[in-house]
Scaffold this active site. Structure first.
Site, PDB file in Angstrom:
ATOM      1  N   ASN A 140       0.875  -1.177   0.000  1.00  0.00           N
ATOM      2  CA  ASN A 140       0.000   0.000   0.000  1.00  0.00           C
ATOM      3  C   ASN A 140       0.908   1.222   0.000  1.00  0.00           C
ATOM      4  OD1 ASN A 140      -1.754   2.072   0.477  1.00  0.00           O
ATOM      5  ND2 ASN A 140      -2.378   1.385   2.529  1.00  0.00           N
ATOM      6  N   LYS A 198       0.155   4.218  -0.230  1.00  0.00           N
ATOM      7  CA  LYS A 198      -0.471   5.407   0.395  1.00  0.00           C
ATOM      8  C   LYS A 198      -0.248   6.623  -0.518  1.00  0.00           C
ATOM      9  CE  LYS A 198      -0.105   3.136   4.795  1.00  0.00           C
ATOM     10  NZ  LYS A 198      -0.022   3.225   6.260  1.00  0.00           N
ATOM     11  N   HIS A 234      -9.436   1.132   4.786  1.00  0.00           N
ATOM     12  CA  HIS A 234      -8.172   1.317   5.505  1.00  0.00           C
ATOM     13  C   HIS A 234      -8.403   2.239   6.703  1.00  0.00           C
ATOM     14  CE1 HIS A 234      -4.075   2.475   6.456  1.00  0.00           C
ATOM     15  NE2 HIS A 234      -3.706   1.373   5.834  1.00  0.00           N
ATOM     16  N   GLU A 269      -6.781   4.610   7.827  1.00  0.00           N
ATOM     17  CA  GLU A 269      -6.558   6.035   7.550  1.00  0.00           C
ATOM     18  C   GLU A 269      -7.791   6.645   6.891  1.00  0.00           C
ATOM     19  OE1 GLU A 269      -2.831   5.468   5.508  1.00  0.00           O
ATOM     20  OE2 GLU A 269      -1.937   4.869   7.419  1.00  0.00           O
ATOM     21  N   GLU A 325      -5.106  -4.955  10.483  1.00  0.00           N
ATOM     22  CA  GLU A 325      -4.098  -3.919  10.706  1.00  0.00           C
ATOM     23  C   GLU A 325      -4.388  -3.178  12.008  1.00  0.00           C
ATOM     24  OE1 GLU A 325      -2.171  -2.683   6.712  1.00  0.00           O
ATOM     25  OE2 GLU A 325      -3.883  -1.400   7.044  1.00  0.00           O
ATOM     26  N   GLY A 344       2.767   2.367  10.753  1.00  0.00           N
ATOM     27  CA  GLY A 344       3.701   3.477  10.603  1.00  0.00           C
ATOM     28  C   GLY A 344       4.444   3.823  11.881  1.00  0.00           C
ATOM     29  N   SER A 388       3.697  -2.102  10.214  1.00  0.00           N
ATOM     30  CA  SER A 388       5.152  -2.176  10.395  1.00  0.00           C
ATOM     31  C   SER A 388       5.745  -3.526   9.988  1.00  0.00           C
ATOM     32  CB  SER A 388       5.536  -1.806  11.830  1.00  0.00           C
ATOM     33  OG  SER A 388       5.131  -0.481  12.121  1.00  0.00           O
ATOM     34  N   GLY A 439       3.015  -1.050   4.239  1.00  0.00           N
ATOM     35  CA  GLY A 439       3.020   0.378   3.936  1.00  0.00           C
ATOM     36  C   GLY A 439       4.429   0.855   3.635  1.00  0.00           C
TER      37      GLY A 439
HETATM   38  P1  13P Z   1       3.196   0.448   7.644  1.00  0.00           P
HETATM   39  O1  13P Z   1       3.706  -0.816   7.035  1.00  0.00           O
HETATM   40  O2  13P Z   1       3.896   1.675   7.148  1.00  0.00           O
HETATM   41  O3  13P Z   1       3.097   0.355   9.116  1.00  0.00           O
HETATM   42  O4  13P Z   1       1.674   0.608   7.101  1.00  0.00           O
HETATM   43  C1  13P Z   1       0.799  -0.442   7.204  1.00  0.00           C
HETATM   44  C2  13P Z   1      -0.423  -0.125   6.433  1.00  0.00           C
HETATM   45  O5  13P Z   1      -1.185   0.736   6.805  1.00  0.00           O
HETATM   46  C3  13P Z   1      -0.661  -0.862   5.183  1.00  0.00           C
HETATM   47  O6  13P Z   1      -1.940  -0.638   4.707  1.00  0.00           O
END
Ligand code: 13P
Length: 248
Positions: free
Chosen positions: A9, A11, A95, A97, A167, A173, A213, A234
């Site tokens: 992803n 983002k 997601h 976010e 997640e 993140g 992560s 991510g």
């Molecule tokens: P990270 O791998 O940066 O923690 O993000 C995970 C994520 O939100 C994937 O959709």
């Protein structure tokens, strides 16, 4: 046997030019792994270029979101048939976010899931708890609710095509990965919910990813857990490290 699926992803990262550079870097590095499904999910603006650049490879392309209406006065939104026609096979929906910053509710996510199937797109449905919810001990209740609403009115023959991404919000993140035991615990609970809805045979076919992560150092241990069928990555999907995760 469920095929492991590792999706990146991206983002809100990578301009079209940067997207092509990243794809060219990763293409040869992930080419060998035919037992793992590899998916890149770049921003909308990069999708058609990404589809073109990955033609004839083992890489599939997914969108990070889409709207649940077919067309019309929804400024700034992207319709399901646009995502499909761009050449996407997958679409990430719900997601955390999108839930946190753009007000997406479980009901909206359900509408999107139904639309995705109508357009032959496979949804990667994201669920997960905040740190506060984990500390309140309601993780499994919450995830159960998120799954049940997201899959409302989805028949078993469609559900098998969906991917569930667990997640935990506190792990996204932050560099703070859930331990493989913590992640497995919730992924097993997710499979139990799927079993309640669809029965064991269907539930056993649905893939569940862990996200939060994931990196080259922890992927192998996470993906070895019985109910974890890959990862939604991510930060680490934006560099060559992603190939190490695919080749875990
Ligand atoms: P990270 O791998 O940066 O923690 O993000 C995970 C994520 O939100 C994937 O959709």
């Amino acid at each position: 046997m469920r095929k492991t699926i590792v999706a990146g992803n991206w983002k809100m990262n990578k301009t079209p030019k940067e997207a092509l550079e990243l794809i060219e870097t990763l293409k040869p590095l992930v080419a060998e792994r035919d037992d793992v499904e590899v998916v890149f999910c770049p921003p909308f603006i990069d999708l058609m270029l990404a589809v073109e650049a990955t033609k004839g490879t083992n890489i599939k392309i997914g969108a990070q979101n889409m709207y649940y209406e077919e067309s019309g006065a929804y400024t700034g939104e992207v319709a399901p048939n646009m995502v499909k026609e761009a050449g996407c096979e997958y679409v990430i929906l719900g997601h955390s976010e999108r839930r946190a910053y753009f007000g997406e509710t479980d009901e909206m996510i359900n509408k999107k899931v139904l639309k995705a199937f109508e357009h032959d797109l496979k949804p990667i449905i994201c669920v997960g708890e905040t740190l506060e919810q984990r500390e309140q001990g309601i993780t499994e209740d919450l995830v159960r609710l998120q799954i049940k609403i997201a899959l409302k009115d989805v028949p078993a023959e469609k559900a098998v095509l969906a991917v569930i991404a667990y997640e935990p919000v506190w792990a996204i993140g932050t560099g703070k990965t859930a331990t493989s035991v913590q992640a497995e615990e919730v992924c097993a609970a997710i499979r139990k919910v799927l079993c309640e809805i669809y029965g064991e045979e269907t539930a056993e076919k649905i893939r569940i990813q862990y996200g939060g992560s994931v990196n080259a150092g922890n992927a192998a241990e996470l993906f070895a857990m019985p109910n974890i069928d890959g990862g939604l990555v991510g930060g680490a999907s934006l560099k060559a490290d992603f190939a190490k995760i695919v080749n875990y």
